[in-house]
Motif scaffolding. Structure first.
Motif, PDB file in Angstrom:
ATOM      1  N   ASN A  41      30.335  31.682  36.546  1.00 49.40           N
ATOM      2  CA  ASN A  41      31.532  32.612  36.674  1.00 49.40           C
ATOM      3  C   ASN A  41      32.736  31.665  37.369  1.00 49.40           C
ATOM      4  O   ASN A  41      32.363  31.164  38.120  1.00 49.40           O
ATOM      5  CB  ASN A  41      31.116  33.708  37.627  1.00 49.40           C
ATOM      6  N   SER A  42      33.744  32.295  37.334  1.00 51.63           N
ATOM      7  CA  SER A  42      35.030  31.844  38.028  1.00 51.63           C
ATOM      8  C   SER A  42      35.026  32.094  39.470  1.00 51.63           C
ATOM      9  O   SER A  42      34.353  33.270  39.661  1.00 51.63           O
ATOM     10  CB  SER A  42      36.384  32.185  37.443  1.00 51.63           C
ATOM     11  N   PRO A  43      35.535  31.445  40.255  1.00 49.75           N
ATOM     12  CA  PRO A  43      35.670  31.913  41.946  1.00 49.75           C
ATOM     13  C   PRO A  43      36.369  33.135  41.918  1.00 49.75           C
ATOM     14  O   PRO A  43      35.834  34.087  42.635  1.00 49.75           O
ATOM     15  CB  PRO A  43      36.262  30.869  42.353  1.00 49.75           C
ATOM     16  N   VAL A  44      37.422  33.506  41.049  1.00 53.58           N
ATOM     17  CA  VAL A  44      38.131  34.815  41.241  1.00 53.58           C
ATOM     18  C   VAL A  44      36.943  35.683  40.745  1.00 53.58           C
ATOM     19  O   VAL A  44      37.071  37.030  41.413  1.00 53.58           O
ATOM     20  CB  VAL A  44      39.378  34.638  40.227  1.00 53.58           C
ATOM     21  N   ALA A  45      36.176  35.708  39.748  1.00 53.38           N
ATOM     22  CA  ALA A  45      35.320  36.816  39.296  1.00 53.38           C
ATOM     23  C   ALA A  45      34.320  36.939  40.425  1.00 53.38           C
ATOM     24  O   ALA A  45      33.806  38.258  40.387  1.00 53.38           O
ATOM     25  CB  ALA A  45      34.549  36.351  37.872  1.00 53.38           C
ATOM     26  N   ILE A  46      33.868  35.748  41.023  1.00 50.26           N
ATOM     27  CA  ILE A  46      32.835  36.251  42.013  1.00 50.26           C
ATOM     28  C   ILE A  46      33.255  36.925  43.237  1.00 50.26           C
ATOM     29  O   ILE A  46      32.619  37.938  43.602  1.00 50.26           O
ATOM     30  CB  ILE A  46      32.194  34.662  42.565  1.00 50.26           C
ATOM     31  N   LEU A  47      34.744  36.772  43.756  1.00 47.72           N
ATOM     32  CA  LEU A  47      35.143  37.534  44.751  1.00 47.72           C
ATOM     33  C   LEU A  47      35.516  38.835  44.115  1.00 47.72           C
ATOM     34  O   LEU A  47      35.001  40.158  44.805  1.00 47.72           O
ATOM     35  CB  LEU A  47      36.520  36.848  45.117  1.00 47.72           C
ATOM     36  N   VAL A  48      35.798  39.275  42.937  1.00 52.54           N
ATOM     37  CA  VAL A  48      36.194  40.563  42.512  1.00 52.54           C
ATOM     38  C   VAL A  48      34.988  41.317  42.438  1.00 52.54           C
ATOM     39  O   VAL A  48      34.840  42.343  42.981  1.00 52.54           O
ATOM     40  CB  VAL A  48      36.932  40.629  41.164  1.00 52.54           C
ATOM     41  N   HIS A  49      33.776  40.404  41.808  1.00 51.50           N
ATOM     42  CA  HIS A  49      32.508  41.172  41.775  1.00 51.50           C
ATOM     43  C   HIS A  49      31.966  41.633  43.281  1.00 51.50           C
ATOM     44  O   HIS A  49      31.381  42.725  43.507  1.00 51.50           O
ATOM     45  CB  HIS A  49      31.426  40.473  41.138  1.00 51.50           C
ATOM     46  N   CYS A  50      32.455  40.633  44.314  1.00 50.41           N
ATOM     47  CA  CYS A  50      31.898  41.196  45.684  1.00 50.41           C
ATOM     48  C   CYS A  50      32.734  42.175  46.190  1.00 50.41           C
ATOM     49  O   CYS A  50      31.990  42.974  46.981  1.00 50.41           O
ATOM     50  CB  CYS A  50      31.980  39.843  46.649  1.00 50.41           C
ATOM     51  N   ALA A  77      37.157  38.912  35.381  1.00 52.68           N
ATOM     52  CA  ALA A  77      38.592  39.114  36.032  1.00 52.68           C
ATOM     53  C   ALA A  77      39.359  37.916  36.004  1.00 52.68           C
ATOM     54  O   ALA A  77      38.560  36.625  36.135  1.00 52.68           O
ATOM     55  CB  ALA A  77      38.227  39.579  37.482  1.00 52.68           C
ATOM     56  N   ARG A  78      40.496  38.240  35.785  1.00 51.66           N
ATOM     57  CA  ARG A  78      41.355  36.756  35.714  1.00 51.66           C
ATOM     58  C   ARG A  78      42.657  37.405  36.471  1.00 51.66           C
ATOM     59  O   ARG A  78      43.315  38.422  36.250  1.00 51.66           O
ATOM     60  CB  ARG A  78      41.841  36.187  34.659  1.00 51.66           C
ATOM     61  N   THR A  80      45.917  36.237  39.957  1.00 49.13           N
ATOM     62  CA  THR A  80      46.402  35.183  40.873  1.00 49.13           C
ATOM     63  C   THR A  80      45.621  35.273  42.055  1.00 49.13           C
ATOM     64  O   THR A  80      45.154  36.346  42.338  1.00 49.13           O
ATOM     65  CB  THR A  80      47.931  35.562  41.302  1.00 49.13           C
ATOM     66  N   VAL A  81      45.532  34.182  42.795  1.00 49.64           N
ATOM     67  CA  VAL A  81      45.102  34.382  43.974  1.00 49.64           C
ATOM     68  C   VAL A  81      45.889  35.129  44.990  1.00 49.64           C
ATOM     69  O   VAL A  81      45.088  35.757  46.158  1.00 49.64           O
ATOM     70  CB  VAL A  81      44.897  32.774  44.865  1.00 49.64           C
ATOM     71  N   ALA A  82      47.127  35.284  44.971  1.00 50.68           N
ATOM     72  CA  ALA A  82      47.745  36.196  45.704  1.00 50.68           C
ATOM     73  C   ALA A  82      47.134  37.647  45.649  1.00 50.68           C
ATOM     74  O   ALA A  82      46.955  38.723  46.513  1.00 50.68           O
ATOM     75  CB  ALA A  82      49.240  36.213  45.892  1.00 50.68           C
ATOM     76  N   GLU A  83      46.799  38.095  44.155  1.00 46.61           N
ATOM     77  CA  GLU A  83      46.518  39.567  43.943  1.00 46.61           C
ATOM     78  C   GLU A  83      45.118  39.632  44.467  1.00 46.61           C
ATOM     79  O   GLU A  83      44.874  40.575  44.939  1.00 46.61           O
ATOM     80  CB  GLU A  83      46.569  39.628  42.290  1.00 46.61           C
ATOM     81  N   VAL A  84      44.162  38.757  43.997  1.00 44.30           N
ATOM     82  CA  VAL A  84      42.847  38.749  44.800  1.00 44.30           C
ATOM     83  C   VAL A  84      42.741  38.809  46.032  1.00 44.30           C
ATOM     84  O   VAL A  84      41.702  39.508  46.685  1.00 44.30           O
ATOM     85  CB  VAL A  84      42.017  37.761  43.949  1.00 44.30           C
ATOM     86  N   ALA A  85      43.670  38.048  46.828  1.00 38.90           N
ATOM     87  CA  ALA A  85      43.594  38.193  48.478  1.00 38.90           C
ATOM     88  C   ALA A  85      43.994  39.448  48.811  1.00 38.90           C
ATOM     89  O   ALA A  85      43.499  40.055  49.632  1.00 38.90           O
ATOM     90  CB  ALA A  85      44.672  37.284  48.695  1.00 38.90           C
ATOM     91  N   SER A  86      44.901  40.236  48.040  1.00 42.37           N
ATOM     92  CA  SER A  86      45.631  41.442  48.405  1.00 42.37           C
ATOM     93  C   SER A  86      44.089  42.564  48.005  1.00 42.37           C
ATOM     94  O   SER A  86      43.989  43.322  48.897  1.00 42.37           O
ATOM     95  CB  SER A  86      46.449  42.176  47.490  1.00 42.37           C
ATOM     96  N   LEU A  87      43.307  42.452  46.985  1.00 43.85           N
ATOM     97  CA  LEU A  87      42.428  43.194  46.840  1.00 43.85           C
ATOM     98  C   LEU A  87      41.278  42.868  47.847  1.00 43.85           C
ATOM     99  O   LEU A  87      40.636  43.922  48.287  1.00 43.85           O
ATOM    100  CB  LEU A  87      41.683  42.843  45.461  1.00 43.85           C
ATOM    101  N   ALA A  88      41.090  41.724  48.487  1.00 46.24           N
ATOM    102  CA  ALA A  88      40.069  41.334  49.229  1.00 46.24           C
ATOM    103  C   ALA A  88      40.408  42.061  50.657  1.00 46.24           C
ATOM    104  O   ALA A  88      39.647  42.567  51.306  1.00 46.24           O
ATOM    105  CB  ALA A  88      39.900  39.797  49.412  1.00 46.24           C
TER     106      ALA A  88
END
Length: 158
Positions: A41-50, A77-78, A80-88
């Motif tokens: 999995n991509s790192p983004v996908a791992i974080l979105v999954h978590c 999931a694909r 931007t890091v800004a969007e996934v950081a906001s989700l996090a």
């Protein structure tokens, strides 16, 4: 919450923060790639999954407050890091709020059928499972980062 419960929460948040920082540090391109290894999995996908995993256990299971989730989509999931950081950030805050309103010695409200494991007897056990999953996925993300940073070819369609 007692002192040991606060420690458990802090450990969960620490591992989640480490995972989030790892993804952000990779930047948009690398964070969305996955190594050419079957099942990677991509790192983004791992974080979105978590993010989905944490709220599923802390809210849906422990509190009985359903959080909509599409587990399969998390791994595709694909973003931007800004969007996934906001989700996090949103997930972190909501998870902490869930945990702070949970009676950790009580039974979870909505254990999914087929998931009646030894650790689902109490909400604290469920949170220990979240910690276990965060540690596992942080390690997965670290290996993924190392492979991608070393020039491991990306899988087709990454």
């Amino acid at each position: 919450m007692g002192e040991s419960d606060d420690i458990l929460l802090r450990y969960c948040l620490q591992k989640f923060d480490e995972l989030t920082q790892l993804v952000v540090d990779l930047g948009d391109e690398l964070a969305n790639l996955r190594p050419d290894v079957e099942g990677a999995n991509s790192p983004v996908a791992i974080l979105v999954h978590c993010c989905g995993m944490m709220r599923n256990w802390s809210s849906t299971v422990n509190l009985g407050v359903p959080i909509p989730r599409h587990r399969d989509a998390e791994f595709r999931a694909r973003t931007t890091v800004a969007e996934v950081a906001s989700l996090a950030r949103t997930t972190r805050s909501a998870f902490e709020g869930d945990v702070r309103q949970t009676v950790l010695d009580s039974a979870p409200v909505a254990v999914p059928p087929g998931r009646e494991e030894f650790w689902t007897g109490t909400c604290r056990g469920v949170l220990l499972h979240v910690f276990e999953e965060l540690c596992q996925h942080l390690g997965q993300a670290e290996i993924t980062r190392d492979l991608l940073s070393a020039g491991q070819p990306a899988a087709p369609g990454s």
